[in-house]
Design an enzyme around this catalytic site. Structure first.
Site, PDB file in Angstrom:
ATOM      1  CE  LYS A 191      57.209  75.538  12.032  1.00  0.00           C
ATOM      2  NZ  LYS A 191      58.357  75.284  13.163  1.00  0.00           N
ATOM      3  CD  GLU A 197      46.673  63.432  12.732  1.00  0.00           C
ATOM      4  OE1 GLU A 197      47.400  62.513  13.381  1.00  0.00           O
ATOM      5  OE2 GLU A 197      47.235  64.109  12.175  1.00  0.00           O
ATOM      6  N   GLY A 250      55.948  73.952  17.002  1.00  0.00           N
ATOM      7  CA  GLY A 250      54.554  73.628  17.121  1.00  0.00           C
ATOM      8  C   GLY A 250      54.265  73.812  18.437  1.00  0.00           C
ATOM      9  NE  ARG A 251      58.302  69.943  21.919  1.00  0.00           N
ATOM     10  CZ  ARG A 251      58.891  69.622  20.782  1.00  0.00           C
ATOM     11  NH1 ARG A 251      58.278  69.242  19.763  1.00  0.00           N
ATOM     12  NH2 ARG A 251      60.092  69.259  20.669  1.00  0.00           N
ATOM     13  CD  GLU A 336      55.629  66.403  19.983  1.00  0.00           C
ATOM     14  OE1 GLU A 336      55.027  65.542  19.845  1.00  0.00           O
ATOM     15  OE2 GLU A 336      55.549  67.648  19.643  1.00  0.00           O
ATOM     16  CG  HIS A 367      38.526  61.204  46.982  1.00  0.00           C
ATOM     17  ND1 HIS A 367      38.110  60.931  48.213  1.00  0.00           N
ATOM     18  CD2 HIS A 367      38.807  62.653  47.203  1.00  0.00           C
ATOM     19  CE1 HIS A 367      38.102  61.757  48.971  1.00  0.00           C
ATOM     20  NE2 HIS A 367      38.229  63.015  48.341  1.00  0.00           N
ATOM     21  CE  LYS A 477      52.073  62.881  12.979  1.00  0.00           C
ATOM     22  NZ  LYS A 477      52.541  64.540  12.834  1.00  0.00           N
TER      23      LYS A 477
END
Length: 504
Positions: A191, A197, A250-251, A336, A367, A477
């Site tokens: 964005k 990263e 963003g999400r 978030e 399981h 960060k």
């Protein structure tokens, strides 16, 4: 907390708590709490009857919704008002689907047309032969595209897409190993176009192209960003920059140009169906009031367990291999958004907020973790997600067993089982909800994701928090960036770890 909100919560806390067995004595319960919604890709049934919601709770939460101004907040979001008060922003991901403020819908349509044109040009060979795309992003810039691609490209795709998020070089090297540099594009999704990263991985991808004989690596890059000037400054030609609005979080951004890899892999028509399915859910959420509003009803159940019954987690199990990434997607969306300790006005919250979202894929999870769900000391509300139509062409016995296990687990959690041997006794009265799709396709996946976006928003409004900021991700960060800088000081444990790793 206003007097009306406090009174609504007090009323909810004072309500009786009948068991599921007692609630199911009502022969009309399933009709009240199980709804079938017709959508472009096929109907979806939302069954919340195996939760502890009853008429009194539905009325109590409806009163809470009125006290917290739910209808006003919902209308403000779709009208493009700045409901993200801490960042002074509007929240307009629904406008990307064609539902919202007219000017924002028009802007989104124009940006989609630009993206559709680039997709068509690439498919037509304008950038040479393109067989692979490495999509580099993180958080919402990666989780949404990864989910949609994994769910919808199992029968093949126009372009083979690899999503890379982790800054761990092993992730990027794995993508390199599956791609031919001569026929690979790089999508850089950020964005702000500053995410550490993402930009580190993007620089390494450019180096890989250059080292493998690509003369103009920047000519192979598509930028997906709300800040196109930064992408151009970084070196991307403006004709290959796909912007999206700054009011798209963003999400919540896979509906915007962040969805470029979906459109490139599937073709524009299928991406348009993805948007249409989400838009149908938008219209239901916007136009339906009270407990008939499915995302709001889900929020009522969520708060029954998080606030009234003290459940700290919520589990999501997809009984469909194509939805294996759905729990991971929901983790970011829910935690978030609503993992907050203060209200939108800065005051402390009055109770628990977002539970810890976790989950897996059925029948694998049966399981692994269902022992705790059935007999453990923690009560964990469970969502089951399944599809009536199989995604495979093998013997129908596969899918019959898959669905039988899904429905059986919900029944077993509710009913339990008595035994003279305590180790073989099941307490029962454990809640679950089931989302059952007729089929899994672009439209139904879009509707499923939009349902959970609105469910998350509804929870936030009822808790009086802001679902659309995420300042909690910043401190770590900032500390990471300070490592190695002059004057940086850390606790003794961190100092020792940095020294051991050679980072001091």
């Amino acid at each position: 907390m206003s007097d009306a909100v406090a009174a609504a919560w007090a009323n909810l806390n004072d309500l009786p708590r009948p068991s599921l067995a007692q609630l199911f004595a009502d022969p009309g319960r399933v009709d009240v709490l199980s709804s079938r919604l017709e959508l472009p890709g096929g109907a979806i049934r939302f069954d919340w009857s195996k939760t502890h919601l009853d008429a009194a709770h539905l009325a109590g939460f409806t009163a809470l919704a009125e006290a917290t101004g739910f209808r006003r907040m919902r209308g403000a979001m779709f009208a493009g008002e700045k409901i993200n008060v801490t960042e002074d922003r509007a929240v307009e991901h629904a406008a990307q689907r064609g539902v919202g403020r007219d000017s924002s819908v028009e802007e989104a349509a124009a940006l989609h047309a630009r993206m559709a044109g680039l997709v068509a040009a690439i498919h037509g060979g304008a950038l040479g032969e393109v067989r692979h795309l490495i999509h580099i992003g993180i958080g919402g810039s990666a989780l949404g595209p990864a989910l949609a691609l994994d769910a919808l490209t199992r029968d093949g795709s126009v372009v083979d897409v690899h999503v890379v998020a982790n800054i761990d070089g092993c992730a990027l090297e794995a993508a390199f190993a599956r791609c031919d540099p001569a026929t690979t594009l790089i999508a850089v999704a950020s964005k702000t176009f500053t995410t550490t990263e993402t930009m580190t991985n993007a620089a390494s991808a450019l180096a890989w192209l250059r080292e493998n004989g690509v003369d103009d690596p920047y000519g192979r890059v598509i930028a997906l960003t709300a800040y196109p000037d930064k992408a151009v400054e970084w070196g991307v030609d403006e004709t290959r920059v796909l912007p999206f609005g700054e009011s798209v979080g963003g999400r919540y951004s896979l509906w915007s140009s962040i969805g470029f890899p979906i459109a490139l892999a599937l073709g524009w028509d299928e991406f348009a169906e993805f948007l249409d399915g989400a838009a149908a859910m938008d219209r239901h959420f916007l136009e339906t009031d009270g407990a008939d509003n499915l995302p709001l009803r889900a929020a009522f159940a969520d708060l029954t367990y998080a606030r009234l019954r003290g459940c700290q987690t919520r589990a999501v199990f997809a009984y469909d291999e194509r939805l294996r990434l759905f729990p991971s997607y929901l983790q970011q969306l829910e935690m978030e958004s609503n993992g907050k300790a203060v209200k939108a006005d800065g005051r402390p919250v009055d109770g628990a907020t977002a539970p810890i979202t976790w989950g897996g894929v059925g029948t694998d999870a049966q399981h692994a973790v269902f022992q705790l769900l059935h007999q453990g000391t923690h009560v964990v509300p469970v969502d089951f997600i399944a599809c009536i139509a199989a995604g495979d062409e093998l013997s129908p016995e596969h899918h019959r067993n898959l669905l039988a296990n899904c429905f059986a687990q919900g029944a077993a959690l509710m009913a339990g089982k008595t035994s003279d041997d305590p180790a073989r006794a099941y307490p029962g009265d454990r809640p679950s909800a089931t989302i059952l799709c007729e089929d899994l396709n672009a439209a139904t996946l879009g509707a499923l994701i939009a349902f959970h976006e609105h469910r998350t928003f509804a929870n936030a409004v009822l808790m009086e928090i802001n679902a659309f900021d995420q300042f909690g991700v910043e401190l770590g960060k900032e500390i990471a960036k300070s490592i190695g800088t002059e004057g940086a000081a850390f606790d003794a444990s961190t100092t020792a770890l940095l020294a051991e790793a050679g980072l001091a």
